[in-house]
Design an enzyme around this catalytic site. Structure first.
Site, PDB file in Angstrom:
ATOM      1  N   SER A  23     -79.429 -78.080  10.698  1.00 53.65           N
ATOM      2  CA  SER A  23     -78.460 -78.195   9.593  1.00 53.65           C
ATOM      3  C   SER A  23     -78.175 -76.849   8.942  1.00 53.65           C
ATOM      4  O   SER A  23     -77.443 -76.775   7.961  1.00 53.65           O
ATOM      5  CB  SER A  23     -78.973 -79.193   8.545  1.00 53.65           C
ATOM      6  N   ASN A 110     -88.933 -82.871   2.113  1.00 55.51           N
ATOM      7  CA  ASN A 110     -88.182 -83.974   1.518  1.00 55.51           C
ATOM      8  C   ASN A 110     -87.938 -83.761   0.022  1.00 55.51           C
ATOM      9  O   ASN A 110     -86.834 -83.979  -0.471  1.00 55.51           O
ATOM     10  CB  ASN A 110     -88.902 -85.305   1.755  1.00 55.51           C
ATOM     11  N   THR A 155     -40.412 -95.846 -15.868  1.00 53.63           N
ATOM     12  CA  THR A 155     -41.290 -96.895 -15.331  1.00 53.63           C
ATOM     13  C   THR A 155     -40.593 -97.345 -14.055  1.00 53.63           C
ATOM     14  O   THR A 155     -39.352 -97.329 -13.986  1.00 53.63           O
ATOM     15  CB  THR A 155     -41.456 -98.093 -16.298  1.00 53.63           C
ATOM     16  N   HIS A 156     -41.356 -97.701 -13.061  1.00 58.24           N
ATOM     17  CA  HIS A 156     -40.805 -98.047 -11.735  1.00 58.24           C
ATOM     18  C   HIS A 156     -39.934 -96.921 -11.188  1.00 58.24           C
ATOM     19  O   HIS A 156     -39.015 -97.163 -10.409  1.00 58.24           O
ATOM     20  CB  HIS A 156     -39.972 -99.337 -11.790  1.00 58.24           C
ATOM     21  N   SER A 277     -38.842 -72.614   5.275  1.00 57.02           N
ATOM     22  CA  SER A 277     -38.808 -73.361   6.533  1.00 57.02           C
ATOM     23  C   SER A 277     -38.528 -72.375   7.659  1.00 57.02           C
ATOM     24  O   SER A 277     -37.886 -71.344   7.447  1.00 57.02           O
ATOM     25  CB  SER A 277     -37.699 -74.410   6.458  1.00 57.02           C
ATOM     26  N   LYS A 283     -34.353 -73.840   2.517  1.00 56.92           N
ATOM     27  CA  LYS A 283     -35.497 -74.599   2.038  1.00 56.92           C
ATOM     28  C   LYS A 283     -36.478 -73.790   1.197  1.00 56.92           C
ATOM     29  O   LYS A 283     -36.729 -72.618   1.439  1.00 56.92           O
ATOM     30  CB  LYS A 283     -36.285 -75.194   3.231  1.00 56.92           C
ATOM     31  N   ASN A 285     -40.115 -75.128  -0.059  1.00 59.76           N
ATOM     32  CA  ASN A 285     -40.927 -76.343   0.020  1.00 59.76           C
ATOM     33  C   ASN A 285     -42.158 -76.301  -0.881  1.00 59.76           C
ATOM     34  O   ASN A 285     -42.823 -75.271  -0.984  1.00 59.76           O
ATOM     35  CB  ASN A 285     -41.379 -76.569   1.467  1.00 59.76           C
ATOM     36  N   GLU A 290     -48.088 -80.794  -1.767  1.00 59.47           N
ATOM     37  CA  GLU A 290     -48.220 -81.796  -0.706  1.00 59.47           C
ATOM     38  C   GLU A 290     -49.620 -81.757  -0.104  1.00 59.47           C
ATOM     39  O   GLU A 290     -50.234 -82.784   0.181  1.00 59.47           O
ATOM     40  CB  GLU A 290     -47.179 -81.558   0.389  1.00 59.47           C
ATOM     41  N   TYR A 317     -87.281 -91.047   2.722  1.00 59.43           N
ATOM     42  CA  TYR A 317     -86.351 -90.156   3.424  1.00 59.43           C
ATOM     43  C   TYR A 317     -86.052 -90.658   4.834  1.00 59.43           C
ATOM     44  O   TYR A 317     -86.929 -91.135   5.549  1.00 59.43           O
ATOM     45  CB  TYR A 317     -86.930 -88.729   3.500  1.00 59.43           C
ATOM     46  N   GLN A 322     -79.403 -86.161   5.918  1.00 60.18           N
ATOM     47  CA  GLN A 322     -78.965 -84.787   6.138  1.00 60.18           C
ATOM     48  C   GLN A 322     -77.425 -84.712   6.124  1.00 60.18           C
ATOM     49  O   GLN A 322     -76.856 -83.657   5.870  1.00 60.18           O
ATOM     50  CB  GLN A 322     -79.528 -84.278   7.472  1.00 60.18           C
ATOM     51  N   LYS A 325     -74.888 -83.512   2.868  1.00 60.85           N
ATOM     52  CA  LYS A 325     -74.420 -82.194   2.431  1.00 60.85           C
ATOM     53  C   LYS A 325     -72.977 -81.897   2.842  1.00 60.85           C
ATOM     54  O   LYS A 325     -72.171 -81.485   2.007  1.00 60.85           O
ATOM     55  CB  LYS A 325     -75.385 -81.106   2.920  1.00 60.85           C
TER      56      LYS A 325
HETATM   57  N1  ARG Z   1     -82.513 -80.545   6.817  1.00 60.75           N
HETATM   58  C1  ARG Z   1     -83.083 -81.726   6.248  1.00 60.75           C
HETATM   59  C2  ARG Z   1     -82.031 -82.441   5.383  1.00 60.75           C
HETATM   60  O1  ARG Z   1     -81.082 -81.833   5.076  1.00 60.75           O
HETATM   61  C3  ARG Z   1     -84.238 -81.361   5.382  1.00 60.75           C
HETATM   62  C4  ARG Z   1     -85.238 -82.444   5.201  1.00 60.75           C
HETATM   63  C5  ARG Z   1     -85.966 -82.655   6.458  1.00 60.75           C
HETATM   64  N2  ARG Z   1     -87.048 -83.573   6.315  1.00 60.75           N
HETATM   65  C6  ARG Z   1     -87.548 -84.227   7.342  1.00 60.75           C
HETATM   66  N3  ARG Z   1     -88.491 -85.039   7.094  1.00 60.75           N
HETATM   67  N4  ARG Z   1     -87.096 -84.066   8.533  1.00 60.75           N
HETATM   68  O2  ARG Z   1     -82.162 -83.595   5.043  1.00 60.75           O
END
Ligand code: ARG
Length: 468
Positions: A23, A110, A155-156, A277, A283, A285, A290, A317, A322, A325
Site C-alpha cells: 500500500s 493495526n 422555481t421549476h 473549442s 465557444k 466553455n 462541468e 482489523y 487497507q 485510504k
Molecule cells: N497497510 C495496512 C493498512 O493500510 C496497515 C495495517 C496492516 N496490518 C495488518 N495486520 N496486516 O491497513
C-alpha cells in the site's frame, strides 16, 4: 527483501502477492504523520520505562532526521516496501540496529495505521475548512456589491419572484457554513487516539495511553481496543461531509453553467477560467464547473465505497480496510482541488446586472405583488389571485406586461386598482418590500451577510488548533 514477519514463514511470499498487498504507493503520503505518531510512541515507551531513555531519545532523534530527509527529498520511499509503516521502521533499523527494532514494542501496525489516518485526516479537514472559509468570504464580498442587483428567482426553473443576486449568493454561503459545522462535528469523533490498542487486545506492557493522546493533541484515548483498531467511522463521516460539500459545489456549478449560456448571460467567466473549442471559434466553455459537477459523482462513489467496504467486516482489523485510504484520500484531494479552483473562478467572473434585471422584468414575476396589492386593499387572496391571473392572460394577449398595461384594463377587472398599482409592482418595490427576515431586500441581505460573518468566526473559533 525478507519480510519483517519472516520468522513464521519457510518460503518467500510470491512477488505478485507482495505487489498486490503493498500500500506504500498510496499510504506513502502519510509519512509525516506516521513519524509524528512514532515519536510520541517512542517518548511514551521511554517515559514508562518500557525501553531505556537512551533508546527512546535515539529513536526520537533519528525519526526527526528521517522526517527531514523525506521532506527534503533526500530519502526516497521504497516502492517495494509493504507500506509506509514498514518502510520507516526498516530505515530506523538500518540506521540504529537493535534500538530501531525496539520502536514497535507495545504497538501493532493495526493501531499504528488507525492513528496515522486520524492524524492525516485531521490536518486535511482543517485545510478543507480553511478553503470553505475563503469561499464564504468571497461570497460575502460578491453579495456586498450586489444587494440591489435584481434578478429573477426561480422555481421549476421558471421565473417566479424577484430577488437580488446578493440574496442568491448568500444562499450558498449558508450551505458552506453548515459544511464547516459538519466538519467540526466529524473532527470531534476523529480526534480520539487509538494508539495503544495494539493488534486488537491492548498490551501487557505498562503503557500510558493518555500521555500519547495528549502529546498528539487528541482530546482523549479511544475507549475499547477492538473498536480502536477497527473503527473507520471517521473516514465515512468525513467522506459523507465531503460528498455534501461536493453536492453544494455541483449545484452552484450547474447554475454558473446556465448563467453563462447565451440564453441567460447573467455572468461571464474570466478568460483564465474558461476554455475554448477546437473547432467552434465562438465557444467559451465553462469546463471547470462541468468538471466539478462530474467530480461530485466520484466523491459520492468514494463515500459508497467506504460504506460497502466496511459493512460486512467482523471485528477487528481485516485487510479489506487497507482500501479505506484510496477512497477517503480521493474525496479529500478532489474537494480541495474543486474548492481552490472554484473560488477564484467566482472572484473573477463578471456579473451582468442589466441582463439579470431584464430577465426579471419579463415573465410576470411581479404577479404575486399585483395580487398582494389587491389584498392590501381588502380583497381575499384567492380572489386577488384569480383577477391577477386574468390580467396576466390579458397582457399575453396584448403582448405587453403588467408594468405597461393601461390603468383602464386594471380597473375593468377590479375597482380597487388605482394609479399607485404601477409603483407597487415595480421591480424595485417588489424586492425592497420583501424585507422579512431572510428575504431578498437589500436590508435583509445585509443582515444575512453580517450574520454569516459572525457565524463563520464562531465556527472557526470553536475548532481546535491541531497543526502537528
Ligand atoms: N497497510 C495496512 C493498512 O493500510 C496497515 C495495517 C496492516 N496490518 C495488518 N495486520 N496486516 O491497513
Amino acid at each position: 527483501m525478507a519480510m519483517m514477519w519472516a520468522g513464521r514463514f519457510s518460503k518467500e511470499v510470491d512477488s505478485k502477492v507482495n505487489a498486490f498487498n503493498s500500500s506504500i504507493s498510496f499510504d506513502g503520503r502519510m509519512y509525516g504523520h506516521d513519524i509524528i505518531g512514532s515519536i510520541a510512541h517512542a517518548t511514551m515507551l521511554g517515559k514508562c520505562g518500557i525501553i531505556s531513555m537512551e533508546d527512546s531519545e535515539a529513536l526520537v532523534a533519528e525519526l526527526k532526521n528521517v522526517l527531514k530527509e523525506i521532506d527534503e527529498g533526500k530519502l526516497q520511499l521504497d516502492m517495494n516496501a509493504e507500506d509506509i509503516h514498514m518502510f520507516i521502521e526498516s530505515v530506523l533499523t538500518e540506521r540504529l540496529g537493535e534500538t530501531g527494532k525496539r520502536l514497535h514494542t507495545a504497538r501493532s501496525r493495526n493501531d499504528q495505521v488507525a492513528l496515522d489516518i486520524r492524524l492525516y485526516l485531521r490536518d486535511e479537514t482543517e485545510e478543507i475548512k480553511s478553503l470553505l472559509k475563503n469561499m464564504i468570504n468571497v461570497l460575502c464580498d460578491i453579495a456586498e456589491k450586489h444587494t440591489d442587483t435584481v434578478m429573477p428567482g426561480y422555481t421549476h426553473l421558471q421565473r417566479a419572484q424577484p430577488i437580488t443576486f446578493a440574496h442568491h449568493i448568500m444562499a450558498y454561503a449558508q450551505m458552506f457554513l453548515r459544511d464547516i459545522d459538519r466538519l467540526n462535528d466529524v473532527e470531534k469523533r476523529m480526534n480520539q487516539c487509538p494508539l495503544g490498542s495494539g493488534a486488537l487486545a491492548g498490551t501487557t506492557y505498562p503503557i500510558d495511553r493518555d500521555f500519547t493522546a495528549e502529546l498528539l493533541r487528541f482530546s482523549s484515548a479511544t475507549v475499547n481496543s477492538l473498536d480502536g483498531v477497527s473503527d473507520r467511522d471517521f473516514c465515512i463521516e468525513l467522506a459523507s461531509a465531503i460528498s455534501l460539500i461536493m453536492t453544494h459545489l455541483s449545484r452552484f456549478s450547474e447554475e454558473i453553467i446556465l448563467w453563462c449560456s447565451w440564453e441567460f448571460k447573467f455572468i461571464e467567466l474570466d478568460d483564465a477560467y474558461a476554455t475554448g473549442s477546437s473547432i467552434m471559434p465562438q465557444k467559451k466553455n465553462p469546463d471547470v464547473t462541468e468538471l466539478i459537477r462530474g467530480k461530485c459523482a466520484r466523491v459520492i462513489g468514494d463515500n459508497m465505497n467506504l460504506l460497502t467496504m466496511m459493512k460486512g467486516l467482523p471485528l477487528a482489523y481485516n485487510k479489506d480496510m487497507q482500501e479505506d485510504k484510496e477512497a477517503v484520500f480521493d474525496a479529500v484531494d478532489n474537494v480541495k482541488l474543486c474548492l481552490s479552483t472554484f473560488i477564484p473562478l467566482l472572484e473573477t467572473m463578471s456579473v451582468y446586472r442589466e441582463n439579470m434585471r431584464n430577465a426579471a422584468a419579463k415573465g410576470f414575476i411581479n404577479a404575486t405583488d399585483c395580487a398582494d396589492y389587491l389584498v392590501k386593499k381588502g380583497m381575499a387572496f384567492r380572489d386577488a389571485y384569480k383577477i391577477t391571473g386574468g390580467l396576466v392572460a390579458l397582457c399575453i394577449e396584448k403582448k405587453t406586461d403588467l408594468e405597461h398595461l393601461p390603468i383602464e384594463d386594471y380597473k375593468s377587472r377590479s375597482e380597487l386598482f388605482d394609479n399607485d398599482v404601477y409603483e407597487s409592482i415595480s421591480l424595485d418595490t417588489c424586492v425592497n418590500m420583501r424585507s422579512s427576515k431572510g428575504g431578498p431586500s437589500p436590508e435583509s441581505v445585509r443582515e444575512q451577510i453580517n450574520h454569516t460573518k459572525k457565524t463563520l468566526n464562531k465556527l472557526l473559533h470553536s475548532a481546535h488548533n491541531y497543526v502537528t
